[in-house]
Enzyme design. Sequence first.
Site, mmCIF file in Angstrom:
data_model
loop_
_atom_site.group_PDB
_atom_site.id
_atom_site.type_symbol
_atom_site.label_atom_id
_atom_site.label_comp_id
_atom_site.label_asym_id
_atom_site.label_seq_id
_atom_site.Cartn_x
_atom_site.Cartn_y
_atom_site.Cartn_z
ATOM 1 N N ASP A 142 6.090 -1.545 -1.227
ATOM 2 C CA ASP A 142 5.555 -0.190 -1.302
ATOM 3 C C ASP A 142 4.051 -0.229 -1.602
ATOM 4 O O ASP A 142 3.537 -1.220 -2.136
ATOM 5 C CB ASP A 142 6.245 0.599 -2.427
ATOM 6 C CG ASP A 142 7.724 0.798 -2.154
ATOM 7 O OD1 ASP A 142 8.120 0.725 -0.972
ATOM 8 O OD2 ASP A 142 8.465 1.027 -3.123
HETATM 9 N N1 URA Z 1 11.921 -2.310 -3.899
HETATM 10 C C1 URA Z 1 11.170 -1.204 -4.065
HETATM 11 O O1 URA Z 1 11.647 -0.184 -4.532
HETATM 12 N N2 URA Z 1 9.870 -1.265 -3.711
HETATM 13 C C2 URA Z 1 9.284 -2.388 -3.224
HETATM 14 O O2 URA Z 1 8.082 -2.372 -2.947
HETATM 15 C C3 URA Z 1 10.078 -3.533 -3.065
HETATM 16 C C4 URA Z 1 11.399 -3.469 -3.417
#
Ligand code: URA
Length: 229
Positions: free
Chosen positions: A100
Amino acid sequence: MRLDYFVAHATGLTRSQVRDLIRRGAVRVDGQPRVRANLKLSGETVYLDDAPLTLPGHQYLMLHKPAGVVCSTDDPGHRTVLDLIPAALRRDLHSAGRLDLDTTGLVLLTSDGQWSHRITSPNSHCPKRYRVDTARPLTAEALAQLAAGVVLRDDPTPTRPAVVTPLNDTRLSLTISEGRYHQVKRMLAAVGNHVVALHREAIGAVELDAELPEGHWRALGRSEIDAFR
Ligand code: URA
């Protein structure tokens, strides 16, 4: 990666021939008025006699992703992971899985689609280890639920068993072997908590290099590449 390694690898010249070229000023690095052989590259383009250099064959890199950078090849609103890699290496490069915008840590980048498929394919169950900071203390019950598998909102299939190690009241190490959308954040939400910081430490046997500052990259070594063959 060091400048002299990079140039030697890209040109097939020996390191001493490369150092000679550097001394003679034939090697130029974006934004650097003078270069040394041991200069650590971190996103610049390297030129030999004004021609940009690229490495031969497929590229396999690790990047320490900072927050605020997106894991896509093109984004009108944000810097992308590719913006942190020298232009000469970017051709066909993609990230093997995504983090993310606000997640930091290990991203693997490659031009080898078969190799990245082994990491991202749902059938390969490649483990990914995260350090998770939570808004509220983690109860023993929540830790046990995360380890056993939880049902995520809008998804009836429980998550696969995970490896859960509490590090303190509001921090845990969580290893999952799936890659569902926002999985870690949704897992913590499923046990009534909230992720305030998320950092990926490892993918399979490849650990984020502790020497690699945020925003920097390095080429993977042979054993790291072979970990996914
Ligand atoms: N899980 C998430 O919620 N975000 C990420 O960036 C990676 C795994």
